[in-house]
Design a protein around this motif. Sequence first.
Motif, PDB file in Angstrom:
ATOM      1  N   ASP A  42      54.773 -49.989  34.176  1.00 57.28           N
ATOM      2  CA  ASP A  42      55.924 -49.354  33.789  1.00 57.28           C
ATOM      3  C   ASP A  42      56.957 -50.331  34.115  1.00 57.28           C
ATOM      4  OD1 ASP A  42      57.225 -47.418  32.682  1.00 57.28           O
ATOM      5  OD2 ASP A  42      56.920 -45.725  34.272  1.00 57.28           O
ATOM      6  N   TYR A  43      58.169 -49.526  33.595  1.00 56.74           N
ATOM      7  CA  TYR A  43      59.660 -50.356  33.531  1.00 56.74           C
ATOM      8  C   TYR A  43      60.417 -49.303  34.026  1.00 56.74           C
ATOM      9  CZ  TYR A  43      56.756 -53.504  30.649  1.00 56.74           C
ATOM     10  OH  TYR A  43      55.843 -54.270  29.930  1.00 56.74           O
ATOM     11  N   PRO A  44      61.694 -49.588  34.508  1.00 50.71           N
ATOM     12  CA  PRO A  44      62.789 -48.639  34.929  1.00 50.71           C
ATOM     13  C   PRO A  44      63.050 -47.811  33.563  1.00 50.71           C
ATOM     14  CG  PRO A  44      63.218 -50.833  35.682  1.00 50.71           C
ATOM     15  CD  PRO A  44      61.896 -51.174  34.968  1.00 50.71           C
ATOM     16  N   PRO A  45      63.367 -46.649  33.667  1.00 47.14           N
ATOM     17  CA  PRO A  45      63.182 -45.793  35.191  1.00 47.14           C
ATOM     18  C   PRO A  45      61.985 -45.320  35.789  1.00 47.14           C
ATOM     19  CG  PRO A  45      63.744 -44.283  33.127  1.00 47.14           C
ATOM     20  CD  PRO A  45      63.659 -45.907  32.536  1.00 47.14           C
ATOM     21  N   ASP A  46      61.070 -45.970  35.316  1.00 46.25           N
ATOM     22  CA  ASP A  46      59.672 -45.632  35.869  1.00 46.25           C
ATOM     23  C   ASP A  46      59.240 -44.198  35.578  1.00 46.25           C
ATOM     24  OD1 ASP A  46      59.424 -48.403  36.776  1.00 46.25           O
ATOM     25  OD2 ASP A  46      60.580 -47.788  38.504  1.00 46.25           O
ATOM     26  N   ARG A  47      59.358 -43.671  34.567  1.00 44.45           N
ATOM     27  CA  ARG A  47      59.033 -42.309  34.351  1.00 44.45           C
ATOM     28  C   ARG A  47      57.477 -42.248  33.874  1.00 44.45           C
ATOM     29  NH1 ARG A  47      62.120 -40.650  28.970  1.00 44.45           N
ATOM     30  NH2 ARG A  47      61.206 -42.818  28.250  1.00 44.45           N
ATOM     31  N   PHE A  48      56.794 -43.137  33.455  1.00 43.38           N
ATOM     32  CA  PHE A  48      55.239 -42.943  33.578  1.00 43.38           C
ATOM     33  C   PHE A  48      54.352 -43.012  34.849  1.00 43.38           C
ATOM     34  CE2 PHE A  48      51.184 -45.146  32.326  1.00 43.38           C
ATOM     35  CZ  PHE A  48      50.642 -44.022  32.035  1.00 43.38           C
ATOM     36  N   ILE A  49      54.832 -44.192  35.656  1.00 43.68           N
ATOM     37  CA  ILE A  49      54.192 -44.381  36.676  1.00 43.68           C
ATOM     38  C   ILE A  49      54.541 -42.997  37.855  1.00 43.68           C
ATOM     39  CG2 ILE A  49      56.225 -45.717  37.753  1.00 43.68           C
ATOM     40  CD1 ILE A  49      52.206 -45.722  38.654  1.00 43.68           C
ATOM     41  N   ARG A  50      55.668 -42.458  37.758  1.00 44.83           N
ATOM     42  CA  ARG A  50      55.890 -41.436  38.353  1.00 44.83           C
ATOM     43  C   ARG A  50      55.027 -40.016  37.755  1.00 44.83           C
ATOM     44  NH1 ARG A  50      60.782 -41.995  41.396  1.00 44.83           N
ATOM     45  NH2 ARG A  50      61.777 -43.883  40.707  1.00 44.83           N
ATOM     46  N   ALA A  51      55.147 -39.995  36.768  1.00 43.46           N
ATOM     47  CA  ALA A  51      54.118 -39.115  36.356  1.00 43.46           C
ATOM     48  C   ALA A  51      52.610 -39.134  36.565  1.00 43.46           C
ATOM     49  CB  ALA A  51      54.378 -38.806  34.606  1.00 43.46           C
ATOM     50  N   GLU A  52      52.320 -40.344  36.240  1.00 46.41           N
ATOM     51  CA  GLU A  52      51.066 -40.710  36.583  1.00 46.41           C
ATOM     52  C   GLU A  52      50.428 -40.431  38.025  1.00 46.41           C
ATOM     53  OE1 GLU A  52      46.988 -41.538  35.611  1.00 46.41           O
ATOM     54  OE2 GLU A  52      48.649 -40.815  34.599  1.00 46.41           O
ATOM     55  N   LEU A  53      51.395 -40.850  39.018  1.00 38.42           N
ATOM     56  CA  LEU A  53      51.182 -40.510  40.377  1.00 38.42           C
ATOM     57  C   LEU A  53      50.937 -39.281  40.679  1.00 38.42           C
ATOM     58  CD1 LEU A  53      51.048 -42.210  43.046  1.00 38.42           C
ATOM     59  CD2 LEU A  53      53.355 -42.071  43.277  1.00 38.42           C
ATOM     60  N   ALA A  54      51.973 -38.441  40.127  1.00 34.89           N
ATOM     61  CA  ALA A  54      51.971 -37.022  40.446  1.00 34.89           C
ATOM     62  C   ALA A  54      50.668 -36.289  39.814  1.00 34.89           C
ATOM     63  CB  ALA A  54      53.314 -36.332  39.701  1.00 34.89           C
ATOM     64  N   THR A  55      50.035 -37.066  38.674  1.00 37.18           N
ATOM     65  CA  THR A  55      48.904 -36.446  38.108  1.00 37.18           C
ATOM     66  C   THR A  55      47.594 -36.760  39.129  1.00 37.18           C
ATOM     67  OG1 THR A  55      49.769 -36.715  36.038  1.00 37.18           O
ATOM     68  CG2 THR A  55      47.327 -36.659  36.116  1.00 37.18           C
ATOM     69  N   VAL A  56      47.579 -38.035  39.434  1.00 40.89           N
ATOM     70  CA  VAL A  56      46.290 -38.209  40.490  1.00 40.89           C
ATOM     71  C   VAL A  56      46.736 -37.488  41.734  1.00 40.89           C
ATOM     72  CG1 VAL A  56      45.426 -40.242  41.772  1.00 40.89           C
ATOM     73  CG2 VAL A  56      46.094 -40.643  39.295  1.00 40.89           C
ATOM     74  N   ALA A  57      47.776 -37.346  42.224  1.00 43.83           N
ATOM     75  CA  ALA A  57      47.967 -36.592  43.618  1.00 43.83           C
ATOM     76  C   ALA A  57      47.634 -35.119  43.342  1.00 43.83           C
ATOM     77  CB  ALA A  57      49.411 -36.799  43.886  1.00 43.83           C
ATOM     78  N   SER A  58      47.498 -34.728  42.099  1.00 45.91           N
ATOM     79  CA  SER A  58      47.183 -33.105  41.707  1.00 45.91           C
ATOM     80  C   SER A  58      45.751 -33.005  41.864  1.00 45.91           C
ATOM     81  CB  SER A  58      47.613 -32.780  40.587  1.00 45.91           C
ATOM     82  OG  SER A  58      47.018 -33.285  39.344  1.00 45.91           O
ATOM     83  N   VAL A  59      44.858 -33.985  41.916  1.00 46.06           N
ATOM     84  CA  VAL A  59      43.440 -34.007  42.009  1.00 46.06           C
ATOM     85  C   VAL A  59      43.093 -34.402  43.426  1.00 46.06           C
ATOM     86  CG1 VAL A  59      41.406 -34.862  40.972  1.00 46.06           C
ATOM     87  CG2 VAL A  59      43.108 -34.085  39.564  1.00 46.06           C
TER      88      VAL A  59
END
Length: 489
Positions: free
Chosen positions: A398-415
Amino acid sequence: MTPRALPSGLATALVFSASGAVLVLEIVALRLVGPYVGVTLQVSSSVIGISLAAIAYGAWLGGRLADKFNPRLLLAPALLLGAVGTAVTLPLVRYGGSLLRGGAAPAVLLLAAMAVFLPAFLLSTITPMVVKLQLSDLERTGSVVGRLSSIGTLGAITATLATGFVFVAAVPTSWIVITLAGLLAAGGIALHLWLRRPALPGQPKTRAALAALGMVGAGLGAVGPNPCDVETAYHCARVDSSSGGGRTLILNSARHSYVDLDDPRHLEFAYVQWIGAVADSLPVGAIDALHLGGGGFTLPGYLRSTRPGSRQQVVELDGGLVELDKRRLGLVTGPDLRVRVGDARVGLAAQPTAAYDLVVGDAFGYLVVPWHLATKEMAADISRVLRPGGIYAQNVIDYPPDRFIRAELATVASVFPYVALIAPPDALSGEVGSNFVIVASHAPLPLDAIRSRLAALPEPVTLQPDASFGAGARVLTDDFAPVDQLLSR
Protein backbone atom coordinates in the motif's frame (compact mmCIF):
# COMPACT_ATOMS: atom_id res chain seq x y z
CA MET A 1 -29.46 5.12 -56.79
CA THR A 2 -29.74 2.60 -53.93
CA PRO A 3 -26.57 0.50 -53.52
CA ARG A 4 -27.04 -3.15 -54.42
CA ALA A 5 -27.56 -5.29 -51.31
CA LEU A 6 -24.99 -7.82 -50.20
CA PRO A 7 -25.94 -11.49 -50.03
CA SER A 8 -27.32 -12.27 -46.58
CA GLY A 9 -24.58 -14.80 -45.82
CA LEU A 10 -21.80 -12.37 -46.69
CA ALA A 11 -23.40 -9.60 -44.64
CA THR A 12 -23.67 -11.94 -41.68
CA ALA A 13 -20.05 -13.04 -42.01
CA LEU A 14 -18.77 -9.47 -42.19
CA VAL A 15 -20.66 -8.27 -39.12
CA PHE A 16 -19.81 -11.42 -37.13
CA SER A 17 -16.10 -11.22 -38.01
CA ALA A 18 -15.69 -7.47 -37.52
CA SER A 19 -17.40 -7.53 -34.12
CA GLY A 20 -15.41 -10.59 -33.08
CA ALA A 21 -12.13 -9.01 -34.14
CA VAL A 22 -12.83 -5.97 -31.95
CA LEU A 23 -13.34 -8.17 -28.89
CA VAL A 24 -10.18 -10.17 -29.61
CA LEU A 25 -8.30 -6.88 -29.69
CA GLU A 26 -9.90 -5.71 -26.45
CA ILE A 27 -8.93 -8.84 -24.53
CA VAL A 28 -5.44 -8.98 -26.02
CA ALA A 29 -4.96 -5.29 -25.20
CA LEU A 30 -5.07 -6.17 -21.50
CA ARG A 31 -2.17 -8.57 -22.06
CA LEU A 32 -0.23 -6.05 -24.15
CA VAL A 33 -0.34 -3.21 -21.62
CA GLY A 34 0.07 -5.37 -18.50
CA PRO A 35 3.88 -5.54 -18.58
CA TYR A 36 4.09 -1.73 -18.51
CA VAL A 37 1.23 -0.52 -16.29
CA GLY A 38 0.14 -3.70 -14.53
CA VAL A 39 -3.22 -5.45 -14.45
CA THR A 40 -5.47 -3.51 -12.11
CA LEU A 41 -9.11 -2.47 -12.10
CA GLN A 42 -8.07 0.93 -13.47
CA VAL A 43 -6.17 -0.69 -16.34
CA SER A 44 -9.07 -3.01 -17.18
CA SER A 45 -11.51 -0.10 -16.98
CA SER A 46 -9.32 1.99 -19.28
CA VAL A 47 -9.10 -0.74 -21.93
CA ILE A 48 -12.85 -1.39 -21.79
CA GLY A 49 -13.67 2.32 -21.86
CA ILE A 50 -11.32 3.05 -24.77
CA SER A 51 -12.73 0.05 -26.67
CA LEU A 52 -16.30 1.23 -26.17
CA ALA A 53 -15.34 4.73 -27.28
CA ALA A 54 -13.72 3.30 -30.41
CA ILE A 55 -16.83 1.25 -31.17
CA ALA A 56 -19.09 4.28 -30.66
CA TYR A 57 -17.06 6.63 -32.84
CA GLY A 58 -16.48 3.96 -35.48
CA ALA A 59 -20.18 3.16 -35.73
CA TRP A 60 -20.99 6.86 -36.02
CA LEU A 61 -18.41 7.42 -38.78
CA GLY A 62 -19.43 4.24 -40.61
CA GLY A 63 -23.04 5.38 -40.67
CA ARG A 64 -22.11 8.83 -41.98
CA LEU A 65 -19.91 7.38 -44.71
CA ALA A 66 -22.61 4.87 -45.68
CA ASP A 67 -25.04 7.73 -46.25
CA LYS A 68 -22.60 9.78 -48.34
CA PHE A 69 -20.93 7.06 -50.43
CA ASN A 70 -21.68 3.65 -51.83
CA PRO A 71 -20.93 1.31 -48.90
CA ARG A 72 -19.94 -1.49 -51.28
CA LEU A 73 -16.88 0.56 -52.20
CA LEU A 74 -15.92 1.11 -48.56
CA LEU A 75 -16.14 -2.36 -47.04
CA ALA A 76 -12.90 -3.82 -48.42
CA PRO A 77 -10.85 -0.67 -47.59
CA ALA A 78 -12.31 -0.72 -44.05
CA LEU A 79 -11.12 -4.30 -43.55
CA LEU A 80 -7.69 -3.49 -44.98
CA LEU A 81 -7.35 -0.41 -42.80
CA GLY A 82 -8.44 -2.50 -39.83
CA ALA A 83 -5.67 -4.95 -40.66
CA VAL A 84 -3.13 -2.13 -40.79
CA GLY A 85 -4.40 -0.70 -37.48
CA THR A 86 -4.12 -4.13 -35.90
CA ALA A 87 -0.60 -4.70 -37.22
CA VAL A 88 0.73 -1.38 -35.91
CA THR A 89 -0.70 -2.07 -32.44
CA LEU A 90 2.33 -4.14 -31.42
CA PRO A 91 5.03 -1.55 -32.16
CA LEU A 92 2.88 1.25 -30.72
CA VAL A 93 2.48 -0.54 -27.39
CA ARG A 94 5.97 -1.99 -27.14
CA TYR A 95 7.80 1.20 -27.94
CA GLY A 96 5.25 3.44 -26.24
CA GLY A 97 5.11 1.20 -23.16
CA SER A 98 8.81 1.72 -22.55
CA LEU A 99 8.12 5.45 -22.27
CA LEU A 100 4.81 5.26 -20.39
CA ARG A 101 5.80 2.59 -17.87
CA GLY A 102 4.09 3.03 -14.51
CA GLY A 103 0.60 3.27 -13.10
CA ALA A 104 -0.25 6.97 -13.58
CA ALA A 105 -3.77 7.43 -14.96
CA PRO A 106 -2.75 9.46 -18.07
CA ALA A 107 -0.14 6.85 -18.99
CA VAL A 108 -2.65 4.03 -18.53
CA LEU A 109 -5.26 5.74 -20.70
CA LEU A 110 -2.78 6.63 -23.44
CA LEU A 111 -1.29 3.14 -23.56
CA ALA A 112 -4.77 1.59 -23.64
CA ALA A 113 -5.61 3.85 -26.57
CA MET A 114 -2.45 2.74 -28.38
CA ALA A 115 -3.39 -0.88 -27.80
CA VAL A 116 -6.94 -0.91 -29.07
CA PHE A 117 -8.47 2.37 -30.28
CA LEU A 118 -7.33 2.57 -33.91
CA PRO A 119 -8.19 -0.97 -35.10
CA ALA A 120 -11.41 -1.11 -33.05
CA PHE A 121 -12.46 2.26 -34.48
CA LEU A 122 -11.81 1.19 -38.06
CA LEU A 123 -13.47 -2.21 -37.74
CA SER A 124 -16.53 -0.71 -36.07
CA THR A 125 -17.32 1.24 -39.23
CA ILE A 126 -18.21 -2.00 -41.02
CA THR A 127 -21.50 -2.91 -39.30
CA PRO A 128 -23.42 0.31 -40.18
CA MET A 129 -22.21 0.01 -43.80
CA VAL A 130 -23.53 -3.53 -44.00
CA VAL A 131 -26.81 -2.47 -42.38
CA LYS A 132 -27.23 0.26 -45.00
CA LEU A 133 -26.68 -2.27 -47.79
CA GLN A 134 -29.28 -4.64 -46.34
CA LEU A 135 -32.01 -2.03 -45.89
CA SER A 136 -33.58 -2.45 -49.31
CA ASP A 137 -37.10 -2.64 -47.87
CA LEU A 138 -38.26 -0.24 -45.15
CA GLU A 139 -40.92 -2.77 -44.17
CA ARG A 140 -38.11 -5.03 -42.90
CA THR A 141 -35.95 -2.41 -41.16
CA GLY A 142 -36.53 -3.77 -37.68
CA SER A 143 -35.78 -7.37 -38.55
CA VAL A 144 -32.64 -6.46 -40.56
CA VAL A 145 -31.18 -4.23 -37.84
CA GLY A 146 -32.14 -6.70 -35.12
CA ARG A 147 -30.64 -9.67 -36.98
CA LEU A 148 -27.35 -7.95 -37.73
CA SER A 149 -27.14 -6.54 -34.21
CA SER A 150 -27.59 -10.03 -32.75
CA ILE A 151 -25.03 -11.44 -35.19
CA GLY A 152 -22.52 -8.81 -34.12
CA THR A 153 -23.14 -9.63 -30.47
CA LEU A 154 -22.72 -13.36 -31.14
CA GLY A 155 -19.43 -12.62 -32.91
CA ALA A 156 -18.23 -10.65 -29.90
CA ILE A 157 -19.25 -13.42 -27.49
CA THR A 158 -17.59 -16.11 -29.60
CA ALA A 159 -14.37 -14.12 -29.86
CA THR A 160 -14.36 -13.40 -26.12
CA LEU A 161 -14.69 -17.05 -25.18
CA ALA A 162 -12.27 -18.29 -27.83
CA THR A 163 -9.62 -15.73 -26.88
CA GLY A 164 -9.95 -16.25 -23.13
CA PHE A 165 -10.13 -20.03 -23.18
CA VAL A 166 -8.11 -20.98 -26.25
CA PHE A 167 -6.01 -18.36 -28.01
CA VAL A 168 -4.24 -16.80 -25.00
CA ALA A 169 -3.43 -20.22 -23.56
CA ALA A 170 -2.21 -21.61 -26.89
CA VAL A 171 -0.08 -18.91 -28.54
CA PRO A 172 1.79 -15.72 -27.59
CA THR A 173 -0.09 -12.44 -27.67
CA SER A 174 2.06 -11.12 -30.52
CA TRP A 175 1.04 -14.08 -32.69
CA ILE A 176 -2.63 -13.46 -31.95
CA VAL A 177 -2.29 -9.85 -33.10
CA ILE A 178 -0.23 -10.63 -36.20
CA THR A 179 -2.51 -13.52 -37.21
CA LEU A 180 -5.60 -11.37 -36.75
CA ALA A 181 -4.05 -8.64 -38.90
CA GLY A 182 -3.27 -11.21 -41.59
CA LEU A 183 -6.82 -12.61 -41.54
CA LEU A 184 -8.33 -9.14 -41.78
CA ALA A 185 -6.04 -8.29 -44.70
CA ALA A 186 -6.89 -11.54 -46.46
CA GLY A 187 -10.58 -10.87 -45.89
CA GLY A 188 -10.30 -7.37 -47.31
CA ILE A 189 -8.49 -8.59 -50.43
CA ALA A 190 -10.93 -11.46 -50.93
CA LEU A 191 -13.91 -9.15 -50.52
CA HIS A 192 -12.51 -6.72 -53.05
CA LEU A 193 -11.93 -9.49 -55.57
CA TRP A 194 -15.37 -10.97 -54.97
CA LEU A 195 -17.11 -7.65 -55.57
CA ARG A 196 -15.30 -7.56 -58.94
CA ARG A 197 -15.47 -3.83 -59.29
CA PRO A 198 -13.02 -2.24 -61.76
CA ALA A 199 -10.24 -0.43 -60.01
CA LEU A 200 -10.56 3.33 -59.96
CA PRO A 201 -7.52 5.49 -60.76
CA GLY A 202 -5.09 5.35 -57.85
CA GLN A 203 -6.70 2.32 -56.18
CA PRO A 204 -3.85 -0.13 -56.95
CA LYS A 205 -1.32 2.31 -55.48
CA THR A 206 -3.50 2.84 -52.42
CA ARG A 207 -3.86 -0.90 -51.84
CA ALA A 208 -0.10 -1.35 -52.26
CA ALA A 209 0.57 1.43 -49.75
CA LEU A 210 -1.82 -0.12 -47.23
CA ALA A 211 -0.21 -3.53 -47.68
CA ALA A 212 3.28 -2.06 -47.24
CA LEU A 213 2.21 -0.17 -44.14
CA GLY A 214 0.68 -3.29 -42.64
CA MET A 215 3.82 -5.33 -43.33
CA VAL A 216 6.01 -2.65 -41.78
CA GLY A 217 3.77 -2.54 -38.70
CA ALA A 218 3.81 -6.30 -38.32
CA GLY A 219 7.58 -6.38 -38.79
CA LEU A 220 8.18 -3.68 -36.20
CA GLY A 221 5.92 -5.52 -33.79
CA ALA A 222 7.76 -8.78 -34.34
CA VAL A 223 11.22 -7.29 -33.76
CA GLY A 224 10.20 -4.68 -31.17
CA PRO A 225 11.27 -4.94 -27.55
CA ASN A 226 9.45 -7.84 -25.90
CA PRO A 227 9.39 -7.62 -22.09
CA CYS A 228 8.50 -11.30 -21.67
CA ASP A 229 10.59 -14.45 -21.61
CA VAL A 230 7.36 -16.41 -21.35
CA GLU A 231 3.72 -15.44 -21.71
CA THR A 232 1.64 -17.57 -19.39
CA ALA A 233 -2.14 -17.49 -19.21
CA TYR A 234 -1.90 -14.72 -16.60
CA HIS A 235 1.51 -13.08 -16.75
CA CYS A 236 4.24 -11.65 -18.87
CA ALA A 237 7.07 -13.43 -17.07
CA ARG A 238 10.82 -12.87 -17.16
CA VAL A 239 13.69 -14.29 -15.14
CA ASP A 240 16.76 -12.08 -14.71
CA SER A 241 20.06 -13.58 -13.53
CA SER A 242 22.42 -11.88 -11.10
CA SER A 243 25.71 -12.86 -9.50
CA GLY A 244 26.06 -16.47 -8.44
CA GLY A 245 22.79 -18.35 -8.31
CA GLY A 246 20.59 -15.28 -7.88
CA ARG A 247 17.45 -15.16 -10.02
CA THR A 248 14.75 -12.48 -10.03
CA LEU A 249 11.26 -13.33 -11.25
CA ILE A 250 9.55 -10.37 -12.90
CA LEU A 251 5.80 -10.56 -13.54
CA ASN A 252 4.12 -7.82 -15.57
CA SER A 253 7.08 -5.46 -14.94
CA ALA A 254 7.01 -5.95 -11.13
CA ARG A 255 9.90 -7.65 -9.26
CA HIS A 256 7.93 -10.49 -7.76
CA SER A 257 10.41 -12.99 -6.29
CA TYR A 258 14.10 -13.56 -5.75
CA VAL A 259 15.55 -17.06 -5.57
CA ASP A 260 19.14 -18.01 -4.75
CA LEU A 261 19.71 -21.37 -6.43
CA ASP A 262 22.84 -21.91 -4.32
CA ASP A 263 21.35 -20.96 -0.95
CA PRO A 264 17.59 -21.43 -0.40
CA ARG A 265 17.96 -19.82 3.03
CA HIS A 266 18.91 -16.49 1.47
CA LEU A 267 15.89 -14.19 1.51
CA GLU A 268 16.51 -11.08 -0.59
CA PHE A 269 13.29 -9.11 -0.34
CA ALA A 270 12.57 -7.44 3.01
CA TYR A 271 8.96 -8.60 3.27
CA VAL A 272 10.02 -12.22 2.68
CA GLN A 273 12.56 -11.83 5.49
CA TRP A 274 9.72 -10.65 7.74
CA ILE A 275 7.56 -13.65 6.88
CA GLY A 276 10.61 -15.85 7.40
CA ALA A 277 11.00 -14.34 10.87
CA VAL A 278 7.37 -15.18 11.62
CA ALA A 279 7.88 -18.76 10.42
CA ASP A 280 11.06 -19.08 12.49
CA SER A 281 9.13 -18.08 15.62
CA LEU A 282 7.01 -21.23 15.46
CA PRO A 283 8.05 -24.16 17.68
CA VAL A 284 11.15 -26.02 16.50
CA GLY A 285 10.61 -28.89 14.10
CA ALA A 286 8.68 -29.77 11.01
CA ILE A 287 5.45 -27.88 10.30
CA ASP A 288 2.52 -28.03 7.93
CA ALA A 289 2.32 -24.87 5.81
CA LEU A 290 -0.17 -23.59 3.25
CA HIS A 291 0.96 -20.95 0.77
CA LEU A 292 -1.71 -18.95 -1.08
CA GLY A 293 0.28 -17.80 -4.09
CA GLY A 294 3.50 -19.41 -5.22
CA GLY A 295 5.39 -16.83 -7.27
CA GLY A 296 9.03 -17.91 -7.26
CA PHE A 297 8.45 -20.41 -4.42
CA THR A 298 11.08 -18.62 -2.31
CA LEU A 299 9.47 -19.21 1.07
CA PRO A 300 8.56 -22.87 0.42
CA GLY A 301 12.23 -23.42 -0.48
CA TYR A 302 13.31 -21.66 2.71
CA LEU A 303 11.04 -23.79 4.90
CA ARG A 304 12.13 -26.97 3.13
CA SER A 305 15.73 -26.09 4.05
CA THR A 306 15.19 -24.75 7.58
CA ARG A 307 12.53 -27.23 8.69
CA PRO A 308 13.24 -30.60 7.10
CA GLY A 309 10.29 -32.96 7.09
CA SER A 310 7.73 -30.16 6.78
CA ARG A 311 4.75 -30.71 4.54
CA GLN A 312 3.77 -27.80 2.35
CA GLN A 313 0.85 -27.13 0.03
CA VAL A 314 1.05 -24.27 -2.46
CA VAL A 315 -1.99 -22.95 -4.31
CA GLU A 316 -0.87 -21.05 -7.44
CA LEU A 317 -3.26 -19.75 -10.06
CA ASP A 318 -0.80 -19.80 -12.95
CA GLY A 319 0.23 -23.26 -14.10
CA GLY A 320 2.55 -21.75 -16.70
CA LEU A 321 4.40 -19.95 -13.92
CA VAL A 322 4.86 -23.21 -12.03
CA GLU A 323 6.45 -24.74 -15.13
CA LEU A 324 8.74 -21.69 -15.50
CA ASP A 325 9.76 -22.05 -11.84
CA LYS A 326 10.69 -25.67 -12.49
CA ARG A 327 12.79 -24.77 -15.53
CA ARG A 328 14.49 -21.61 -14.31
CA LEU A 329 14.14 -21.27 -10.54
CA GLY A 330 14.99 -24.74 -9.31
CA LEU A 331 11.51 -25.71 -8.11
CA VAL A 332 11.26 -29.41 -7.28
CA THR A 333 7.86 -30.68 -6.16
CA GLY A 334 7.25 -33.89 -4.25
CA PRO A 335 5.41 -35.35 -1.26
CA ASP A 336 6.82 -32.60 0.97
CA LEU A 337 5.93 -29.78 -1.44
CA ARG A 338 2.73 -30.14 -3.42
CA VAL A 339 1.29 -27.63 -5.86
CA ARG A 340 -2.37 -27.14 -6.65
CA VAL A 341 -2.97 -25.02 -9.75
CA GLY A 342 -6.04 -22.87 -9.28
CA ASP A 343 -7.57 -19.88 -7.55
CA ALA A 344 -6.34 -19.34 -3.99
CA ARG A 345 -9.80 -19.01 -2.49
CA VAL A 346 -11.11 -22.10 -4.24
CA GLY A 347 -7.98 -24.00 -3.22
CA LEU A 348 -8.35 -22.81 0.37
CA ALA A 349 -11.94 -24.03 0.54
CA ALA A 350 -10.74 -27.53 -0.44
CA GLN A 351 -8.29 -27.75 2.49
CA PRO A 352 -9.17 -29.73 5.63
CA THR A 353 -10.02 -28.00 8.89
CA ALA A 354 -7.25 -27.41 11.46
CA ALA A 355 -4.60 -28.80 9.14
CA TYR A 356 -1.86 -26.12 9.11
CA ASP A 357 0.55 -24.47 11.50
CA LEU A 358 1.28 -21.63 9.09
CA VAL A 359 -0.73 -20.01 6.30
CA VAL A 360 1.02 -17.46 4.07
CA GLY A 361 -1.04 -15.11 1.93
CA ASP A 362 1.10 -13.76 -0.91
CA ALA A 363 -1.17 -13.71 -3.97
CA PHE A 364 -1.13 -10.62 -6.14
CA GLY A 365 -2.48 -9.30 -9.38
CA TYR A 366 0.37 -6.92 -10.24
CA LEU A 367 0.61 -4.85 -7.00
CA VAL A 368 -2.90 -5.55 -5.76
CA VAL A 369 -4.21 -8.36 -3.58
CA PRO A 370 -7.18 -9.74 -5.55
CA TRP A 371 -10.29 -8.40 -3.87
CA HIS A 372 -11.84 -11.79 -3.12
CA LEU A 373 -8.71 -12.74 -1.15
CA ALA A 374 -8.97 -9.64 1.06
CA THR A 375 -12.38 -10.07 2.66
CA LYS A 376 -13.66 -11.14 6.06
CA GLU A 377 -15.06 -14.33 4.54
CA MET A 378 -11.61 -15.21 3.19
CA ALA A 379 -10.03 -14.56 6.60
CA ALA A 380 -12.66 -16.77 8.24
CA ASP A 381 -11.78 -19.67 5.95
CA ILE A 382 -8.08 -19.16 6.72
CA SER A 383 -9.01 -19.31 10.41
CA ARG A 384 -10.77 -22.60 9.74
CA VAL A 385 -7.70 -24.36 8.30
CA LEU A 386 -5.30 -23.16 11.01
CA ARG A 387 -4.53 -25.32 14.01
CA PRO A 388 -4.81 -23.84 17.52
CA GLY A 389 -1.74 -21.67 17.87
CA GLY A 390 -1.25 -21.55 14.10
CA ILE A 391 -0.23 -18.26 12.48
CA TYR A 392 -1.48 -16.43 9.39
CA ALA A 393 1.01 -14.08 7.67
CA GLN A 394 -0.35 -11.91 4.85
CA ASN A 395 1.69 -9.70 2.53
CA VAL A 396 0.03 -6.42 1.50
CA ILE A 397 1.34 -3.50 -0.57
CA ASP A 398 0.00 0.00 0.00
CA TYR A 399 0.89 3.67 -0.38
CA PRO A 400 0.03 6.79 1.62
CA PRO A 401 -2.63 7.45 2.83
CA ASP A 402 -2.61 3.66 3.46
CA ARG A 403 -6.34 3.13 3.13
CA PHE A 404 -6.09 -0.47 1.94
CA ILE A 405 -3.69 -1.77 4.59
CA ARG A 406 -5.80 -0.14 7.32
CA ALA A 407 -8.95 -1.75 5.95
CA GLU A 408 -7.27 -5.13 5.51
CA LEU A 409 -5.82 -5.01 9.02
CA ALA A 410 -9.28 -4.23 10.41
CA THR A 411 -10.70 -7.08 8.31
CA VAL A 412 -8.25 -9.65 9.62
CA ALA A 413 -8.73 -8.35 13.17
CA SER A 414 -12.48 -8.92 12.84
CA VAL A 415 -11.75 -12.66 12.64
CA PHE A 416 -8.56 -13.16 14.67
CA PRO A 417 -8.29 -11.92 18.28
CA TYR A 418 -4.50 -11.54 18.13
CA VAL A 419 -3.13 -9.40 15.32
CA ALA A 420 0.18 -7.60 14.72
CA LEU A 421 1.66 -5.59 11.86
CA ILE A 422 5.20 -5.57 10.46
CA ALA A 423 6.36 -2.62 8.35
CA PRO A 424 9.20 -0.10 7.99
CA PRO A 425 8.94 2.89 10.36
CA ASP A 426 8.59 5.42 7.53
CA ALA A 427 5.71 3.40 6.04
CA LEU A 428 3.87 3.33 9.36
CA SER A 429 4.30 7.10 9.62
CA GLY A 430 2.73 7.54 6.19
CA GLU A 431 5.84 8.81 4.42
CA VAL A 432 6.37 6.09 1.81
CA GLY A 433 4.65 3.15 0.19
CA SER A 434 5.80 -0.29 1.21
CA ASN A 435 5.05 -3.91 1.82
CA PHE A 436 3.22 -4.63 5.07
CA VAL A 437 2.90 -8.05 6.69
CA ILE A 438 -0.16 -8.77 8.82
CA VAL A 439 0.36 -11.49 11.43
CA ALA A 440 -2.68 -13.09 13.04
CA SER A 441 -3.62 -16.01 15.27
CA HIS A 442 -6.26 -17.27 17.67
CA ALA A 443 -3.56 -17.70 20.31
CA PRO A 444 -1.21 -15.03 21.69
CA LEU A 445 1.47 -14.29 19.11
CA PRO A 446 5.15 -14.98 19.91
CA LEU A 447 5.91 -11.27 19.65
CA ASP A 448 9.22 -11.37 21.51
CA ALA A 449 10.55 -14.15 19.28
CA ILE A 450 9.42 -12.33 16.13
CA ARG A 451 10.83 -9.02 17.35
CA SER A 452 14.25 -10.50 18.11
CA ARG A 453 14.48 -12.04 14.66
CA LEU A 454 13.40 -8.80 13.00
CA ALA A 455 16.05 -6.90 14.94
CA ALA A 456 18.74 -9.05 13.31
CA LEU A 457 17.71 -8.01 9.79
CA PRO A 458 19.81 -5.47 7.87
CA GLU A 459 17.01 -2.91 7.41
CA PRO A 460 15.03 -1.30 10.26
CA VAL A 461 11.51 -2.63 10.68
CA THR A 462 8.80 -2.17 13.28
CA LEU A 463 6.56 -4.79 14.84
CA GLN A 464 3.33 -3.14 15.93
CA PRO A 465 1.82 -5.56 18.47
CA ASP A 466 -1.86 -4.85 17.77
CA ALA A 467 -4.34 -3.74 15.12
CA SER A 468 -4.44 -0.09 16.13
CA PHE A 469 -3.07 0.98 12.72
CA GLY A 470 -6.40 -0.12 11.25
CA ALA A 471 -8.59 1.48 13.92
CA GLY A 472 -11.77 2.94 12.45
CA ALA A 473 -11.27 1.41 9.00
CA ARG A 474 -14.17 -0.37 7.33
CA VAL A 475 -14.08 -4.15 7.30
CA LEU A 476 -13.97 -5.58 3.77
CA THR A 477 -16.54 -8.22 2.85
CA ASP A 478 -17.53 -10.18 -0.22
CA ASP A 479 -20.28 -7.61 -0.67
CA PHE A 480 -17.97 -4.59 -0.40
CA ALA A 481 -14.25 -4.78 -1.15
CA PRO A 482 -13.11 -1.82 -3.31
CA VAL A 483 -9.49 -2.91 -3.09
CA ASP A 484 -8.23 -1.13 -6.21
CA GLN A 485 -9.85 2.16 -5.23
CA LEU A 486 -8.45 1.97 -1.69
CA LEU A 487 -4.98 1.33 -3.10
CA SER A 488 -5.07 4.19 -5.63
CA ARG A 489 -2.35 6.71 -5.02
